[in-house]
Design a protein around this motif. Structure first.
Motif, PDB file in Angstrom:
ATOM      1  N   VAL A  50       1.155  -1.584  -0.449  1.00  0.00           N
ATOM      2  CA  VAL A  50       0.054  -0.060  -0.070  1.00  0.00           C
ATOM      3  C   VAL A  50       0.936   1.514   0.099  1.00  0.00           C
ATOM      4  N   ARG A  51       2.419   1.226  -0.037  1.00  0.00           N
ATOM      5  CA  ARG A  51       3.005   1.717   0.019  1.00  0.00           C
ATOM      6  C   ARG A  51       3.076   2.983   0.889  1.00  0.00           C
ATOM      7  N   TYR A  52       3.121   2.298   1.870  1.00  0.00           N
ATOM      8  CA  TYR A  52       3.738   2.795   3.542  1.00  0.00           C
ATOM      9  C   TYR A  52       4.481   3.867   3.836  1.00  0.00           C
ATOM     10  N   ASN A  53       4.881   3.930   3.083  1.00  0.00           N
ATOM     11  CA  ASN A  53       6.488   4.832   3.416  1.00  0.00           C
ATOM     12  C   ASN A  53       7.483   5.415   4.762  1.00  0.00           C
ATOM     13  N   ASN A  54       6.484   5.198   5.798  1.00  0.00           N
ATOM     14  CA  ASN A  54       7.105   5.365   7.148  1.00  0.00           C
ATOM     15  C   ASN A  54       7.154   3.995   8.170  1.00  0.00           C
ATOM     16  N   SER A  55       7.071   3.327   7.887  1.00  0.00           N
ATOM     17  CA  SER A  55       7.659   2.399   8.837  1.00  0.00           C
ATOM     18  C   SER A  55       8.075   1.647   8.186  1.00  0.00           C
ATOM     19  N   ASN A  56       9.037   0.971   9.268  1.00  0.00           N
ATOM     20  CA  ASN A  56      10.097   0.541   9.667  1.00  0.00           C
ATOM     21  C   ASN A  56      10.363  -0.803   9.041  1.00  0.00           C
ATOM     22  N   PHE A  57       9.443  -1.273   8.814  1.00  0.00           N
ATOM     23  CA  PHE A  57       9.142  -3.028   7.618  1.00  0.00           C
ATOM     24  C   PHE A  57       9.942  -2.141   6.310  1.00  0.00           C
ATOM     25  N   TYR A  58       8.999  -1.093   5.996  1.00  0.00           N
ATOM     26  CA  TYR A  58       8.690  -0.510   3.973  1.00  0.00           C
ATOM     27  C   TYR A  58      10.217  -0.059   4.301  1.00  0.00           C
ATOM     28  N   THR A  59      10.929   0.444   5.162  1.00  0.00           N
ATOM     29  CA  THR A  59      11.928   0.900   4.781  1.00  0.00           C
ATOM     30  C   THR A  59      13.301  -0.580   4.734  1.00  0.00           C
ATOM     31  N   ASN A  60      12.651  -1.529   5.980  1.00  0.00           N
ATOM     32  CA  ASN A  60      13.930  -2.383   5.433  1.00  0.00           C
ATOM     33  C   ASN A  60      14.116  -2.790   4.711  1.00  0.00           C
ATOM     34  N   LEU A  61      12.736  -3.027   3.867  1.00  0.00           N
ATOM     35  CA  LEU A  61      12.489  -4.214   2.569  1.00  0.00           C
ATOM     36  C   LEU A  61      12.725  -3.248   1.280  1.00  0.00           C
ATOM     37  N   MET A  62      12.131  -1.687   1.337  1.00  0.00           N
ATOM     38  CA  MET A  62      12.054  -0.946   0.437  1.00  0.00           C
ATOM     39  C   MET A  62      13.494   0.291   0.144  1.00  0.00           C
ATOM     40  N   GLY A  63      13.940   0.209   1.214  1.00  0.00           N
ATOM     41  CA  GLY A  63      15.250   1.499   1.766  1.00  0.00           C
ATOM     42  C   GLY A  63      16.372   1.598   1.152  1.00  0.00           C
ATOM     43  N   THR A  64      16.607   0.293   0.345  1.00  0.00           N
ATOM     44  CA  THR A  64      18.317   0.772   0.133  1.00  0.00           C
ATOM     45  C   THR A  64      18.580   0.525  -1.303  1.00  0.00           C
ATOM     46  N   ASP A  65      19.794   0.802  -1.308  1.00  0.00           N
ATOM     47  CA  ASP A  65      20.210   1.479  -3.102  1.00  0.00           C
ATOM     48  C   ASP A  65      21.613   0.316  -3.234  1.00  0.00           C
ATOM     49  N   PRO A  66      21.827  -0.618  -3.914  1.00  0.00           N
ATOM     50  CA  PRO A  66      20.746  -0.429  -5.604  1.00  0.00           C
ATOM     51  C   PRO A  66      19.307  -1.477  -5.601  1.00  0.00           C
ATOM     52  N   VAL A  67      18.673  -1.243  -5.872  1.00  0.00           N
ATOM     53  CA  VAL A  67      17.667  -1.841  -5.978  1.00  0.00           C
ATOM     54  C   VAL A  67      17.852  -3.928  -6.092  1.00  0.00           C
ATOM     55  N   ASN A  68      18.468  -4.038  -7.164  1.00  0.00           N
ATOM     56  CA  ASN A  68      19.236  -5.443  -6.622  1.00  0.00           C
ATOM     57  C   ASN A  68      20.679  -5.355  -5.932  1.00  0.00           C
ATOM     58  N   MET A  69      20.385  -6.400  -4.520  1.00  0.00           N
ATOM     59  CA  MET A  69      21.359  -7.255  -4.576  1.00  0.00           C
ATOM     60  C   MET A  69      22.890  -7.459  -5.557  1.00  0.00           C
ATOM     61  N   PRO A  70      24.069  -6.952  -5.686  1.00  0.00           N
ATOM     62  CA  PRO A  70      24.576  -7.069  -6.810  1.00  0.00           C
ATOM     63  C   PRO A  70      25.623  -8.381  -6.595  1.00  0.00           C
ATOM     64  N   ILE A  71      25.530  -9.359  -7.528  1.00  0.00           N
ATOM     65  CA  ILE A  71      25.935 -11.008  -7.513  1.00  0.00           C
ATOM     66  C   ILE A  71      27.204 -10.785  -7.188  1.00  0.00           C
ATOM     67  N   LYS A  72      27.696 -10.287  -6.725  1.00  0.00           N
ATOM     68  CA  LYS A  72      29.258 -10.802  -6.897  1.00  0.00           C
ATOM     69  C   LYS A  72      29.286 -10.275  -4.924  1.00  0.00           C
TER      70      LYS A  72
END
Length: 366
Positions: free
Chosen positions: A45-67
Motif C-alpha cells: 500500500v506504499r506506506y513508506n513511514n514504517s520500519n517494515f517498508y524501510t527495511n524492505l524498500m529503503g536501500t540502494d541498489p534495487v537488486n543486491m549485486p551478485i558479487k
C-alpha cells in the motif's frame, strides 16, 4: 536431552552479548521490488513511514549485486556452514541473479529456502528444482477470489497454483509449504482455502495472525526505547484491526483443528480462546508475547550489504555491513550484542514487539 536450541536459549539468558551458536538462517533482502500490492502490507500500500517498508524498500541498489551475494555465500560456507540461506525479501522470484546465486550456493553446499508470492513461480519452477532449492514457502491469502482481491491482481492465485503444480512435477522438487496471513478480508474463508490443498503434498500449511504495530504501541515503546530503537506504526494503514471478526475466526480455527489433512497445520501464535483473540486484535496495547529469540538465531542482509537484527519486521538498526565486516564479525558485533542485551533486560520483548509473529516463543528456562 540438551539440544543446540536449549544451549541457544541458555546463552540468550546468561550472556546475550556474545552468541556461541551459529545463526540458523541468513535472511536475504535481495531486492527492493514487489510485483503485487497486498492490502495488509506497508510495501503493497506504499506506506513508506514504517520500519517494515524501510527495511524492505529503503536501500540502494534495487537488486543486491551478485558479487556481494557470492561473498555472503562464501562467508556462510566458511563461518556458518549449517546455516540456511533464506531468500525472503522483497520478491525473490524477480531477482535477476537468482539462478546464478542458487547454483553458487549449491556448489558451496549451502541449503537454500525461498519465500514468494508465487506470481512468477511457473516461469521459475524448473530452474529452482535444478539448482538445489530445498524449501519453498508460498504466501497465499485465501481461495481465489479472496486472495486476488487482497493481492489486487485478478490472476495471482491461479498463477501461484500453476507454479506449484509445475514445481511438484520436477524430479528434484523442494519441499513446499503454504502460509496465509489472517486478515479482516479472509476470516470465514480459511477452511475453504485449506480444502483446495487437501490432495496436494505440502510439507506445512501455516496460518499467521496479522503482524501490526498501532500508535499506542509505538508511543509506549518510544517513551522507553525511542532513542535507541525507534518504532513506527506498521501494517495498519489499510487494515482496520477492530473489524476482525474474532468469534468467526475462533469457529474456523476449531473447525480446522479437528480435521485431518496430509500435511501439518499450525497457527502462529497459537490462540484457542475468544479472550485471547479479542486481546490480540481488539486490545493491542496489552502485552501478549513472551519472548523473541530471532536476534539469537538469524540476521538479515539488505541489498546494500547492511545488516539488521532478525528480519524485515524488526527495527531499522544497522549492526554491520558485509562490505566492511565479515559475517562472523557482524554476528557478534557490539551493536548486535547491545541489542540482544537490551532485549533480554526488557524481559524478552520491547513494547512495539507484542504483535509480531516472532514474539511468542516459550523460553527453555521457564
Amino acid at each position: 536431552m540438551i539440544t543446540k536450541e536449549h544451549l541457544r536459549h541458555l546463552n540468550a539468558k546468561l550472556y546475550p552479548k556474545h552468541i556461541g551458536q551459529s545463526p540458523s538462517f541468513i535472511v536475504l533482502g535481495v531486492n527492493n521490488l514487489c510485483n503485487l500490492h497486498c492490502k495488509m502490507c506497508d510495501v503493497g500500500v506504499r506506506y513508506n513511514n514504517s520500519n517494515f517498508y524501510t527495511n524492505l524498500m529503503g536501500t540502494d541498489p534495487v537488486n543486491m549485486p551478485i558479487k556481494l551475494l557470492k561473498k555472503i555465500i562464501d562467508e556462510t560456507a566458511e563461518f556458518f556452514p549449517e546455516a540456511k540461506l533464506g531468500y525472503a525479501f522483497t520478491e525473490p522470484l524477480i531477482y535477476p541473479h537468482l539462478e546464478e546465486s542458487l547454483a553458487y550456493a549449491k556448489e558451496k553446499g549451502i541449503e537454500t529456502s525461498l519465500t514468494t508470492n508465487a506470481f512468477n513461480l511457473k516461469a521459475k519452477a524448473k530452474m529452482l528444482a535444478s539448482n538445489g532449492l530445498k524449501e519453498l514457502c508460498v504466501s497465499l491469502d485465501g481461495p481465489p477470489e479472496i486472495h486476488n482481491e487482497i493481492r489486487q491482481n485478478k490472476r495471482s492465485f491461479q498463477r501461484a497454483m500453476e507454479g506449484i503444480e509445475l514445481l511438484l512435477a520436477q524430479e528434484n522438487c523442494p519441499s513446499i509449504s503454504v502460509y496465509c496471513v489472517i486478515t479482516e478480508w479472509n476470516i470465514g474463508y480459511l477452511k475453504e482455502m485449506l480444502e483446495i490443498f487437501k490432495d496436494i503434498p505440502l510439507k506445512n500449511f501455516g496460518f499467521m495472525h496479522s503482524n501490526f504495530t498501532t500508535e499506542p504501541m509505538v508511543a509506549a515503546h518510544q517513551a522507553m526505547l525511542g532513542e535507541q530503537y525507534p518504532a513506527t506504526q506498521s501494517n495498519i494503514s489499510e487494515t482496520n484491526i477492530e473489524s476482525f471478526n474474532t468469534k468467526l475466526l475462533l469457529e474456523e480455527i476449531r473447525s480446522i483443528k479437528v480435521k485431518k489433512y496430509p500435511f501439518s497445520i499450525g497457527f502462529s501464535p497459537e490462540m484457542e480462546t475468544l479472550d485471547e483473540l479479542n486481546t490480540f486484535y481488539l486490545n493491542p496495547s496489552k502485552p501478549m508475547g513472551k519472548l523473541c529469540l530471532d536476534s539469537f538465531k538469524l540476521m538479515m542482509i539488505k541489498s546494500d550489504g547492511s545488516v539488521i537484527p532478525n528480519h524485515g519486521r524488526c527495527y531499522n538498526l544497522d549492526v554491520g555491513n558485509v562490505y566492511k565486516n565479515s559475517l562472523n564479525e557482524i554476528w557478534n558485533s557490539p551493536a548486535f550484542g547491545n541489542f540482544r542485551t537490551d532485549l533480554v533486560k526488557a524481559g524478552g520483548l520491547f513494547p512495539a514487539c507484542n504483535r509480531c509473529c516472532s514474539a511468542f516463543e516459550k523460553p527453555f528456562w521457564s
